[in-house]
Design an enzyme around this catalytic site. Sequence first.
Site: not given
Ligand SMILES: *Cc1c(COP(=O)(O)O)cnc(C)c1O
Length: 387
Positions: A123, A198, A222
């Site tokens: 990511w 993130d 998540k």
């Molecule tokens: C799932 C995830 C993403 C992507 O998220 P979206 O909502 O599909 O854009 C980005 N960063 C991390 C750490 C993730 O687990």
Amino acid sequence: MCKAVLQFLHTHRIRKKAAMSAHPIYNFSAGPAVLPEAVLRTAQQEMLDYNGTGFPVMAMSHRSDMFLSILHHAEQDLRQLLNIPSNYKILFLQGGATTQFNMAVLNLARGFSTADAVVTGNWSRIAYEQMGRLTDTEIRLAAHGGGQYAYKNLPAVEDWDVNPNSAFVHFAINETVNGLQYQNVPKLSDGLPPLVCDMSSEILSREFDVSDYGLIYAGAQKNIGPAGATVVIIREDLLERCPNDIPDVFNYRSHINRDGMYNTPSTYAVYMSGLVFRWLQTQGGVKKIEAVNRIKAQTLYEAIDGSGGFYINDIHPDARSKMNVVFKTASEDLDHRFVLEAELQGLCLLKGYKTVGGMRASIYNAMPLEGVNALADFMKDFQRRYG
Ligand SMILES: *Cc1c(COP(=O)(O)O)cnc(C)c1O
């Protein structure tokens, strides 16, 4: 159930339910992920009539008193759970974490020639590759967990090569795909650029100090709620950086100035997120859930490390994720069999990410300890039969 299982059941004329064992289905999906059963039951009860209003949440105007109250309480509960200081604003946006890769740069990097990125897995690598688009800002690689580390370890924050003149430093604290997580929550010393983090796959899983960060974002699907809402927590002074000439829909300040109502929020996802926040409070808050999360992760890593090499996780012990536990056996065939047999026992969606292979058990807040224990038992049983 995955396609292979459905095909298998069809071929062997096994009814779906008959394949299930005595315990409920345990959902190890990385996201959209398991939600607390209590939350789903409340949502079910309130589906047609929210709180005696006679309205379903899905059919409420986002500007109605009813929804504004839902949004307000969700914000307040999140603020309380994470102890978010008053100089931080909270938004529930759309577009997922992926949209934030670009929004962070569009809003915070105007007038800076560089922004820094730390790449430690899938990511943060995508973020690094995408962030520079739409702007003239050069994205500098401040640290890299690939190559020498091959995403098996994390560069220590002391080893990040941060440019003090950069707009910010971006990193992902938990790499959902690769199964790595910073054990100590990174912070930068005073005088260095703000951290942009993130937190998609770890927000609310452990305590941390929000004031160590300039901007935090997380897709809800998540560890918060259903897909559709993206939580953004931003330090107030950084809003001054947001340029006037970017489209309002991408502008943090435009959303803040309109109390999160610049355009229609994902109302139902916000409502569900609010129910999860309240559920977390009943669990004793983040500190309590952190203790449970530690036991859950320990249970699985002990099952892996105690298998005498039958199960492999080659992430450095100091970088192993407590949210996404990746492991594999010696062969892809056996991995495939593991996933299929686990599925037949109601231990679902354990297949690893397409580029990584093997297995991945995502054990977010809503995964009960019983689910993790059931998986650990299954791992031992599977090893007895195939080891
Ligand atoms: C799932 C995830 C993403 C992507 O998220 P979206 O909502 O599909 O854009 C980005 N960063 C991390 C750490 C993730 O687990």
